[in-house]
Enzyme design. Structure first.
Site, PDB file in Angstrom:
ATOM      1  N   SER A 253       0.785  -1.050   0.032  1.00 48.27           N
ATOM      2  CA  SER A 253      -0.059   0.178  -0.298  1.00 48.27           C
ATOM      3  C   SER A 253       0.828   1.286   0.176  1.00 48.27           C
ATOM      4  O   SER A 253       2.126   1.391   0.882  1.00 48.27           O
ATOM      5  CB  SER A 253      -0.946   0.187   1.029  1.00 48.27           C
ATOM      6  OG  SER A 253      -1.948   1.343   1.342  1.00 48.27           O
TER       7      SER A 253
ATOM      8  N   TYR B  85       2.300   7.316  18.459  1.00 51.59           N
ATOM      9  CA  TYR B  85       2.793   7.350  16.362  1.00 51.59           C
ATOM     10  C   TYR B  85       3.953   8.332  17.012  1.00 51.59           C
ATOM     11  O   TYR B  85       4.688   7.808  16.537  1.00 51.59           O
ATOM     12  CB  TYR B  85       1.557   7.267  15.949  1.00 51.59           C
ATOM     13  CG  TYR B  85       1.869   7.741  14.377  1.00 51.59           C
ATOM     14  CD1 TYR B  85       1.978   6.139  13.643  1.00 51.59           C
ATOM     15  CD2 TYR B  85       2.329   9.177  13.828  1.00 51.59           C
ATOM     16  CE1 TYR B  85       2.801   7.180  12.320  1.00 51.59           C
ATOM     17  CE2 TYR B  85       3.055   8.848  13.029  1.00 51.59           C
ATOM     18  CZ  TYR B  85       2.729   8.029  11.873  1.00 51.59           C
ATOM     19  OH  TYR B  85       3.534   8.140  10.284  1.00 51.59           O
TER      20      TYR B  85
HETATM   21  N1  LIG Z   1       0.934   8.564   5.113  1.00 50.42           N
HETATM   22  C1  LIG Z   1       2.040   9.780   4.998  1.00 50.42           C
HETATM   23  O1  LIG Z   1       1.799  10.884   5.348  1.00 50.42           O
HETATM   24  C2  LIG Z   1       2.721   9.115   6.080  1.00 50.42           C
HETATM   25  C3  LIG Z   1       3.370  10.541   6.759  1.00 50.42           C
HETATM   26  C4  LIG Z   1       4.783   9.980   8.121  1.00 50.42           C
HETATM   27  C5  LIG Z   1       4.992   8.296   7.937  1.00 50.42           C
HETATM   28  N2  LIG Z   1       4.508   8.351   7.074  1.00 50.42           N
HETATM   29  C6  LIG Z   1       5.037   6.909   7.618  1.00 50.42           C
HETATM   30  O2  LIG Z   1       5.391   5.680   5.751  1.00 50.42           O
HETATM   31  C7  LIG Z   1       5.393   4.389   6.170  1.00 50.42           C
HETATM   32  C8  LIG Z   1       4.652   3.803   5.163  1.00 50.42           C
HETATM   33  O3  LIG Z   1       3.146   4.952   5.262  1.00 50.42           O
HETATM   34  P1  LIG Z   1       1.961   4.544   4.484  1.00 50.42           P
HETATM   35  O4  LIG Z   1       0.838   5.725   4.767  1.00 50.42           O
HETATM   36  O5  LIG Z   1       2.414   3.852   3.356  1.00 50.42           O
HETATM   37  O6  LIG Z   1       1.120   3.584   4.660  1.00 50.42           O
HETATM   38  P2  LIG Z   1      -0.030   2.601   4.607  1.00 50.42           P
HETATM   39  O7  LIG Z   1      -1.420   2.221   4.992  1.00 50.42           O
HETATM   40  O8  LIG Z   1      -0.603   2.990   2.993  1.00 50.42           O
HETATM   41  O9  LIG Z   1       0.505   1.589   4.167  1.00 50.42           O
HETATM   42  C9  LIG Z   1       1.094   0.472   5.396  1.00 50.42           C
HETATM   43  C10 LIG Z   1       1.501  -0.738   4.663  1.00 50.42           C
HETATM   44  O10 LIG Z   1       2.245  -1.744   6.117  1.00 50.42           O
HETATM   45  C11 LIG Z   1       1.936  -2.449   6.151  1.00 50.42           C
HETATM   46  N3  LIG Z   1       1.881  -3.319   7.552  1.00 50.42           N
HETATM   47  C12 LIG Z   1       1.262  -2.727   8.428  1.00 50.42           C
HETATM   48  N4  LIG Z   1       1.515  -3.889   9.939  1.00 50.42           N
HETATM   49  C13 LIG Z   1       2.476  -4.364   9.313  1.00 50.42           C
HETATM   50  C14 LIG Z   1       3.107  -5.665   9.704  1.00 50.42           C
HETATM   51  N5  LIG Z   1       3.599  -5.783  10.834  1.00 50.42           N
HETATM   52  N6  LIG Z   1       4.098  -6.468   8.504  1.00 50.42           N
HETATM   53  C15 LIG Z   1       3.542  -6.524   7.462  1.00 50.42           C
HETATM   54  N7  LIG Z   1       3.487  -5.071   6.924  1.00 50.42           N
HETATM   55  C16 LIG Z   1       2.640  -4.144   7.591  1.00 50.42           C
HETATM   56  C17 LIG Z   1       0.088  -2.684   5.861  1.00 50.42           C
HETATM   57  O11 LIG Z   1      -0.285  -3.724   5.603  1.00 50.42           O
HETATM   58  C18 LIG Z   1       0.096  -1.303   4.706  1.00 50.42           C
HETATM   59  O12 LIG Z   1       0.414  -2.036   3.210  1.00 50.42           O
HETATM   60  C19 LIG Z   1       4.619   3.990   7.650  1.00 50.42           C
HETATM   61  O13 LIG Z   1       5.758   3.560   8.020  1.00 50.42           O
HETATM   62  C20 LIG Z   1       4.364   5.746   7.734  1.00 50.42           C
HETATM   63  O14 LIG Z   1       4.371   5.578   9.377  1.00 50.42           O
HETATM   64  C21 LIG Z   1       3.409   7.646   6.627  1.00 50.42           C
END
Ligand SMILES: NC(=O)c1ccc[n+]([C@@H]2O[C@H](COP(=O)([O-])OP(=O)(O)OC[C@H]3O[C@@H](n4cnc5c(N)ncnc54)[C@H](O)[C@@H]3O)[C@@H](O)[C@H]2O)c1
Length: 247
Positions: free
Chosen positions: A17, A154
């Site tokens: 994702s 978080y």
């Molecule tokens: N989207 C944002 O604005 C944002 C901002 C800062 C940091 N982040 C960080 O970026 C990273 C990606 O976020 P995103 O927005 O793409 O989120 P998302 O929710 O779209 O994707 C996260 C993915 O991680 C997978 N996942 C969760 N727990 C898991 C586990 N235990 N084992 C395997 N897979 C697991 C989920 O199934 C999902 O597919 C994360 O670490 C998030 O904290 C995102």
């Protein structure tokens, strides 16, 4: 300048994702073999022409056996591990009242402990060849306290990633391995859908670039950190937030 990612072997967690999916695609298009790990296999699709060097691995990377399994599969299938992008994460928007220990533990297990477990397993493998690139995921929330959206579990886990990055960079540097993290701002993925359009619009009005980020904005920076020429960049966190917060 060439990125030197052609023929490399990269593990991307959270590849099902959002940002992880974009990172996996970007590295695959640069010629790397990809081990795309996520809880479920759904949605982990390779780009056209990359199917022969793409493996989807379902499983929980927040457990020692899950993290080690992904690294073992990468070695069995592609012979080694050159790059780890630990992108798997879960979000939490709780208040002091509703973040109980169960929520706290899961958020820390996936974001912080899971990153450590994957990095530990990958670095042990990278050390055998004296080369590696590890990229972890912090967040702007670690720097701002989370603002209106992110909750304390978080924020604390993502702040921990910055310390973890520095510690691992010191320990893995002599082995030829760089360790860095990225700190995205507000990126359009399923994770930020909970924010709702009004909150996002308010964010956009404060971002100097006047937009939210795309997963590809972050994937570009990750590819740079994963590249061969980035061998003297280690222990740092890179903000990818359109100028919203400057550190
Ligand atoms: N989207 C944002 O604005 C944002 C901002 C800062 C940091 N982040 C960080 O970026 C990273 C990606 O976020 P995103 O927005 O793409 O989120 P998302 O929710 O779209 O994707 C996260 C993915 O991680 C997978 N996942 C969760 N727990 C898991 C586990 N235990 N084992 C395997 N897979 C697991 C989920 O199934 C999902 O597919 C994360 O670490 C998030 O904290 C995102």
């Amino acid at each position: 300048m060439r990125l030197g990612l052609d023929g490399r072997v990269a593990i991307v967690t959270g590849a099902g994702s959002g940002i992880g999916a974009s990172v996996a695609r970007a590295l695959a298009l640069e010629g790397s073999a990809i081990v795309a790990a996520d809880l479920h296999e759904d949605g982990i699709e390779p780009p056209a022409d990359c199917a022969g060097r793409w493996l989807a691995v379902p499983g929980d990377v927040a457990t020692p056996s899950g993290a080690e399994r992904v690294v073992d599969i990468a070695v069995e299938t592609f012979g080694r591990v050159d790059v780890l992008v630990a992108c798997a994460g879960v979000y939490e928007t709780g208040t002091l009242e509703d973040v109980d220990e169960k929520v706290w533990d899961r958020v820390h297990d996936v974001n912080l402990r899971g990153s450590y477990l994957c990095a530990r397993a990958a670095i042990a493998e990278m050390a055998k060849r004296g080369y590696g690139r590890v990229i972890l995921f912090s967040s702007i929330a670690a720097q701002t306290g989370g603002g209106v959206a992110a909750g304390p579990a978080y924020v604390a886990a993502k702040a921990g990633i910055i310390g973890l990055t520095r510690s691992l960079a010191q320990k893995a540097g002599p082995l030829g391995i760089t360790v860095n993290c990225v700190a995205p701002g507000v990126i359009d993925t399923p994770m930020t859908e909970v924010m709702g359009p009004e909150v996002k619009q308010d964010v956009v009005s404060k971002v100097p670039m006047r937009r939210t980020g795309s997963p590809d904005d972050v994937a570009f920076v990750v590819a740079m950190l994963a590249s061969e020429p980035a061998g003297y960049l280690s222990g740092t966190h890179l903000d990818v937030n359109g100028g919203l917060h400057m550190t």
